[in-house]
Write a protein that holds these residues in place. Structure first.
Motif, PDB file in Angstrom:
ATOM      1  N   SER A 197     -52.386  30.870 -31.653  1.00 19.01           N
ATOM      2  CA  SER A 197     -51.555  30.178 -32.635  1.00 19.01           C
ATOM      3  C   SER A 197     -50.296  29.605 -31.983  1.00 19.01           C
ATOM      4  CB  SER A 197     -51.165  31.143 -33.754  1.00 19.01           C
ATOM      5  OG  SER A 197     -50.143  30.592 -34.550  1.00 19.01           O
ATOM      6  N   ILE A 214     -47.754  28.612 -33.641  1.00 17.33           N
ATOM      7  CA  ILE A 214     -46.618  29.150 -34.407  1.00 17.33           C
ATOM      8  C   ILE A 214     -46.175  30.484 -33.812  1.00 17.33           C
ATOM      9  CG2 ILE A 214     -45.880  30.038 -36.654  1.00 17.33           C
ATOM     10  CD1 ILE A 214     -47.779  27.897 -37.883  1.00 17.33           C
ATOM     11  N   LEU A 215     -47.142  31.351 -33.467  1.00 15.93           N
ATOM     12  CA  LEU A 215     -46.800  32.631 -32.842  1.00 15.93           C
ATOM     13  C   LEU A 215     -46.170  32.419 -31.468  1.00 15.93           C
ATOM     14  CD1 LEU A 215     -49.801  34.960 -33.760  1.00 15.93           C
ATOM     15  CD2 LEU A 215     -47.455  35.109 -34.577  1.00 15.93           C
ATOM     16  N   THR A 216     -46.629  31.420 -30.742  1.00 13.00           N
ATOM     17  CA  THR A 216     -46.060  31.118 -29.431  1.00 13.00           C
ATOM     18  C   THR A 216     -44.616  30.648 -29.578  1.00 13.00           C
ATOM     19  OG1 THR A 216     -48.280  30.439 -28.721  1.00 13.00           O
ATOM     20  CG2 THR A 216     -46.473  29.895 -27.264  1.00 13.00           C
ATOM     21  N   PHE A 217     -44.357  29.802 -30.571  1.00 16.86           N
ATOM     22  CA  PHE A 217     -42.983  29.366 -30.845  1.00 16.86           C
ATOM     23  C   PHE A 217     -42.109  30.555 -31.262  1.00 16.86           C
ATOM     24  CE2 PHE A 217     -44.141  24.799 -31.106  1.00 16.86           C
ATOM     25  CZ  PHE A 217     -43.035  24.266 -30.463  1.00 16.86           C
ATOM     26  N   THR A 218     -42.678  31.472 -32.056  1.00 13.18           N
ATOM     27  CA  THR A 218     -41.938  32.662 -32.494  1.00 13.18           C
ATOM     28  C   THR A 218     -41.552  33.514 -31.292  1.00 13.18           C
ATOM     29  OG1 THR A 218     -43.155  32.649 -34.582  1.00 13.18           O
ATOM     30  CG2 THR A 218     -42.013  34.691 -34.002  1.00 13.18           C
ATOM     31  N   LEU A 219     -42.491  33.707 -30.356  1.00 12.31           N
ATOM     32  CA  LEU A 219     -42.205  34.459 -29.141  1.00 12.31           C
ATOM     33  C   LEU A 219     -41.091  33.781 -28.342  1.00 12.31           C
ATOM     34  CD1 LEU A 219     -42.891  36.771 -27.161  1.00 12.31           C
ATOM     35  CD2 LEU A 219     -44.591  35.253 -26.143  1.00 12.31           C
ATOM     36  N   LEU A 250     -38.709  31.865 -29.484  1.00 14.75           N
ATOM     37  CA  LEU A 250     -37.460  32.067 -30.204  1.00 14.75           C
ATOM     38  C   LEU A 250     -36.912  33.477 -29.989  1.00 14.75           C
ATOM     39  CD1 LEU A 250     -35.457  30.672 -32.102  1.00 14.75           C
ATOM     40  CD2 LEU A 250     -36.768  31.586 -34.018  1.00 14.75           C
ATOM     41  N   LEU A 251     -37.802  34.487 -30.007  1.00 16.23           N
ATOM     42  CA  LEU A 251     -37.374  35.870 -29.784  1.00 16.23           C
ATOM     43  C   LEU A 251     -36.789  36.057 -28.385  1.00 16.23           C
ATOM     44  CD1 LEU A 251     -40.269  37.902 -31.469  1.00 16.23           C
ATOM     45  CD2 LEU A 251     -37.908  37.719 -32.255  1.00 16.23           C
ATOM     46  N   SER A 308     -38.406  31.996 -21.052  1.00 15.83           N
ATOM     47  CA  SER A 308     -38.412  30.905 -22.038  1.00 15.83           C
ATOM     48  C   SER A 308     -38.976  29.638 -21.416  1.00 15.83           C
ATOM     49  CB  SER A 308     -37.024  30.671 -22.625  1.00 15.83           C
ATOM     50  OG  SER A 308     -36.118  30.246 -21.635  1.00 15.83           O
TER      51      SER A 308
END
Length: 195
Positions: free
Chosen positions: A40, A42-47, A49-50, A113
């Motif tokens: 996903s 979206i999950l990659t973007f979430t990671l 961001l974290l 990042s």
């Protein structure tokens, strides 16, 4: 005296450099394995961001450690308020704490990042047939802007609220100590100072 301080600085630098190598190795490998299993975007973007938020948070702690004062913490330690002794431990090891928080963790987060950004670029270019150069340039600009802007905002906050931030981190360390028994610093009072 100057010679022993010089040795201590070299020892500290070598410890930080070696620690950074192994932390970056472990975290980098773990994140690559993790990213390989995430499909996903979206999950990659979430990671991503974290990772950026973690870098900003540790930068705030590093700046606050350099700017905080021991005086308000002495009163809390005298009243045996949980976390006050740990906060004093942070301040009495300010050079090591600031170096670890801003240099070690900050640099590892920046490197990660960039790596996660590269994965996102490859996925976006592959999925949407986008121009690689355009996606790469925009992604790099976004990561840089969020990281630098977040750290700039965080530094101002850290300078204004240094004592509260260090006390908060001290409370977190107190909780970790109660759960695990691990103590990152020796909290024995310095001569002539109250605990």
């Amino acid at each position: 005296m100057a010679r022993s301080q010089g040795r201590s600085s070299w020892k500290n630098a070598l410890t930080m450099g070696g620690g950074t190598f192994f932390i970056a190795l472990a975290v980098g490998y773990g994140s690559q394995v993790f990213l390989g299993r995430i499909t996903s975007i979206i999950l990659t973007f979430t990671l991503l961001l974290l990772i950026i938020v973690a870098g900003i948070a540790f930068d705030i702690v590093g700046v606050a450690t350099a700017a905080a004062s021991e005086v308000p913490l002495h009163a809390r330690a005298a009243k045996k308020i949980p976390g006050a002794r740990q906060a004093l431990g942070l301040l009495r090891n300010a050079e090591r704490v600031a170096s670890f928080a801003t240099d070690v963790v900050g640099d590892v987060c920046s490197t990660l990042s960039g790596a996660v950004g590269a994965v996102i670029i490859l996925r976006l270019a592959g999925q949407h047939g986008a121009e690689d150069l355009l996606v790469s340039t925009i992604m790099t600009a976004i990561i840089s802007a969020v990281t630098v802007g977040g750290k700039a905002l965080g530094k101002g906050f850290a300078l204004r609220q240094a004592n509260d931030i260090i006390f908060f981190v001290g409370r977190l360390l107190y909780g970790v100590e109660k759960l695990t028994g691990w103590r990152p610093f020796n909290y024995v009072p310095q001569k002539g100072r109250r605990p």
